[in-house]
Design an enzyme around this catalytic site. Structure first.
Site, short mmCIF file in Angstrom:
data_model
loop_
_atom_site.label_atom_id
_atom_site.label_comp_id
_atom_site.label_asym_id
_atom_site.label_seq_id
_atom_site.Cartn_x
_atom_site.Cartn_y
_atom_site.Cartn_z
N THR A 96 1.03 -1.42 0.53
CA THR A 96 -0.36 -0.02 0.00
C THR A 96 1.57 0.59 0.33
O THR A 96 1.58 1.74 1.25
CB THR A 96 -0.50 0.20 1.37
OG1 THR A 96 -1.81 -1.01 1.29
CG2 THR A 96 -1.98 1.40 1.34
N LYS A 171 -7.90 2.66 -3.07
CA LYS A 171 -8.13 2.44 -1.78
C LYS A 171 -8.78 3.56 -1.35
O LYS A 171 -9.07 3.44 0.37
CB LYS A 171 -6.56 2.09 -1.28
CG LYS A 171 -6.73 0.76 -1.40
CD LYS A 171 -5.57 -0.04 -0.36
CE LYS A 171 -5.43 -0.10 0.84
NZ LYS A 171 -4.84 -1.42 1.74
N LYS A 239 -3.97 10.05 7.89
CA LYS A 239 -3.52 10.15 6.42
C LYS A 239 -4.36 10.40 5.45
O LYS A 239 -3.80 10.31 4.72
CB LYS A 239 -2.15 9.27 6.60
CG LYS A 239 -1.17 9.88 5.43
CD LYS A 239 -0.27 8.35 5.62
CE LYS A 239 -0.75 7.50 5.19
NZ LYS A 239 -0.15 6.28 5.30
#
Lengths: 292, 292, 292, 292
Positions: A96, A171, A239
């Site tokens: 990721t 995502k 984040k």
């Protein structure tokens, strides 16, 4: 299928590579801490000395690294992927990372003539072990088509999303919705409690209705006990909210609910909760003191 | 079980009473527009002339009315419930009303010596037909215990939530979470679209993950086509957000995400979308004009 | 001008009536605690035994009471305003009450044939003493015209806003803007501090620019010391935010910034700060703990 | 004082340099389009051929450029500041740039042995002409002390804020508060209008109270006419909100009101209003259609 390379044997990488082995794939594996390769070797894997060595040996190499720094290091450092990648070879990064990191790797590999696919996953340890991940792939279509047999083992479903960066973006969108939902859920749990309703009953009612979902079911019981063992750390969720809002800013998409949720996550960070699970945002709504 | 009274044969009431008949209950029914009783009569129900007449005849009477005004009228008007309710008789109001309306009815019935249960439901037409409602009951425990056989037919699950008003409050909490989720979902759909991702793929990805839920699955496809046939009107959803926020205000519960969602619903109302489905809040995020 | 009645000699009422006396008005005063009348009597005022007695004696009577309950009591209780009000008499309520309370008083007085004006003020103790209040009057225009000489003494400016309720509404709108500004200001003070800027310098910079205003100048220095002596209690500010949002709800006006500010005030209440000055909302942004 | 260099004679730079000339400073000026120097020359200024030439000739050089790109170009391009800056010379950049741009320039000048001060201003054309700017300086203290006589002519007040970047940060904090206030003001104007109050009266009431400020006075009348001639473009205000929120993110400062305001500015951008004045955010609250 030919032998596949696999870089990175953390919690996720180990589970994913074990699945490949169990289903008959031949693997050459590498991990920064070599001892983590042992269990894989017992199950038939070969060890590669370095990322470069793995790439040299294998037509396709999958990577599953902990963060953008690790993803970049494995590619650009000495004995890294770039030293051996080239025409006819494919590199599939399932870590990721942000779209920028992904693009940087993609461009470097393209310059060497290699093929690249970003393929971040949705799902954590358990789905990785069970081959139930959701794979968000983007980059070169031909490489996607070639690696599908491996994706079919590791995941319950894979998507091809177009150009590099789209996997990371997808995502972010999903995690943004998730973060707002977690806030709505927290507000509901506290509202129920302060209004004289049993939060556990709220969980039961929610689980029977149109908004029932695995996250409420999984996180609710521990939240009502103010317990937040970190599965997905709050600071990482915040984040992702920030990056999703930045993506919205680029495209002039007003996102008032996500923005309110982001500020609640920031409040939680300011309370020192950043390393707990993202469900700890619940604490920004709850209050120990009497109200006036 | 003895004969049960049933007041109100709208979409929901008809489906619920038909289920009771099909499972062997004997019913005396009443509806303001009498012709709506015909189908029930064909299936064996008896007609009552007025709410008072139904109460007189039956030990337990269930009501399913369209709104607080109707719920109050059936109780307090001439030939209404109050004229015949008394010791040994129970009145179960399954309409969706606010806590204040519920309390007013509860107190009036208590003064006459009768028993009262509020029992709003979660679920709409289809679950009503299938006997799959979720029933949120509050009031007198003994009446709840007595009426459980009927609840078991109409719903997949019933809860007893304590004092009168708690049923209404539980519905508000659930609808508040639902409204915030709908906003988060809308923001995600537009963000995906404007970022070059296919909203349909987002729906597919969501449906495989930790936040998969029936509402996203059901509403998503029409939302991506800007189609919002009213299942739950936006103005009603906004009213529930407002009432949930008022409940939070009473109890000093900060609810920043719900507040942001509420303002988006108000924005939608100001755009003239109040009579569409609450998923039309999607339009406050989307924009037809070019951005700068 | 003829003799004027004055009901209510709290901090505000005393300052306002003293101003009228000093400028040559003859006053008959009443206060629930009679001893508070002494100073006024020394300056030439006469004491009335009850609100009814004052109304009986005077053509125009001004009231300045602490809250809606007191405003209603003085009118509706035994020996109250209603017993003597009638044709040819005017009642001017300068208390801060909600539109509903104001309407109730207005209607009762109209039934007796009397005239009514609501006239809430903007400004606290110091402006009251200096005759610098801003008066937001609404109700009967003829009464407004008649009482202007007194308004000119008590205030620097008076407005006639139309029908009863508009005075209360105007105050809500102003206080809503004020509450949002206080939040923006608090966020700025903390942001400056955490970013390595001196909050005092921020105050100096603000005071020289396009958004310089008395509130920032007056409240800023104590806020930077986390000192919030209650001039306008936070719980009252939050109540005004809530009522302004409700007014917006009625009229489908989206107010996302006011809504976010309101939630911050609610958060402050949940932290037990409701009785401090409304500038204590600053504490919801500030944080003593280390962040992560 | 010795001769001073001045780079950039746009609207702001021309007004500022004319002020210096009028107060007896000797100036060497440069502008990309040389013809803009004529008026200055008539008043006694000398022309420099290039930024480098100006720096060579003058101990201190002030720059006032339109944006970060221009600020960077004047320093780093051929015949730019860097070619002649060195020990004993000072460069004062009064352009509005981000902290990063400022740091880049600062570092490059330090490597050459020169001194640097960033000194963005608060105030636009009129204050520049009247010598009423507010100057937010940061960088080398000795240079600040040396240039104060010039600051005293151009501004009504200057601040020294410490290390480079603090000037930019202070501007962000101020603009963030300003942006939130503009939203609160817009919500108030629409709320007044929809509640049957005259927006012009609201402006009058505001102007007499504790939150009276020049911005409300200046922008209010045109906003009520839906007129937004661009003084400070909305897209720039939104950019400053975004950067202020990012600064808050770095420091874990929750800023829910600023976040809500930012989303409203984004909504305005999505409506195509980015090039109008930032007061056009008013349009996100107002609505032409009937509500439901």
């Amino acid at each position: 299928m030919e032998e596949i390379g696999f870089l990175g044997l953390g919690i996720m990488g180990k589970a994913m590579s074990m699945n490949l082995l169990r289903h008959g794939f031949k693997l050459t594996v590498w991990n920064r801490t070599l001892s983590r390769c042992d269990e894989l070797v017992e199950h038939g894997a070969t060890i590669g000395e370095s990322p470069a060595a793995v790439i040299k040996k294998c037509k396709y190499t999958i990577a599953m690294l902990s963060d953008p720094a690790a993803a970049l290091s494995v590619v650009f450092d000495k004995d890294g992927v770039l030293e051996q990648i080239g025409a006819g070879k494919g590199y599939i990064d399932m870590s990721t990372v942000d779209a920028e990191t992904s693009s940087k790797i993609s461009e470097a590999i393209a310059l060497k003539g290699g093929s690249f696919l970003e393929a971040p996953v949705s799902g954590s340890k358990k789905p990785a072990e069970d081959g139930q991940l959701v794979i968000l792939a983007a980059g070169e279509r031909a490489l996607y088509d070639a690696i599908i047999p491996a994706f079919d083992i590791m995941g319950k479903k894979s998507f091809f999303l177009g150009q590099v960066g789209n996997g990371a973006r997808m995502k972010l969108v999903v995690n943004m919705i998730m973060g707002s939902m977690m806030n709505a859920f927290s507000e509901g749990l506290v509202l129920a409690d302060k209004s004289g309703l049993d939060p556990q009953t709220l969980l039961d009612v929610l689980d029977l209705g149109a908004i029932a979902n695995p996250m409420f079911k999984m996180k609710g019981p521990s939240m009502t006990k103010s317990s937040y063992p970190p599965a997905f750390p709050l600071k990482h969720q915040q984040k992702d909210m920030r990056l999703a809002l930045a993506l919205g800013d680029e495209n002039a998409v007003p996102m008032p609910v996500a923005a309110a949720a982001n500020e609640a996550f920031k409040k939680a960070r300011s309370m020192g909760l950043g390393d707990l699970d993202f469900s700890a945002v619940h604490e920004t709504v709850a209050s120990s003191k009497g109200s006036t």
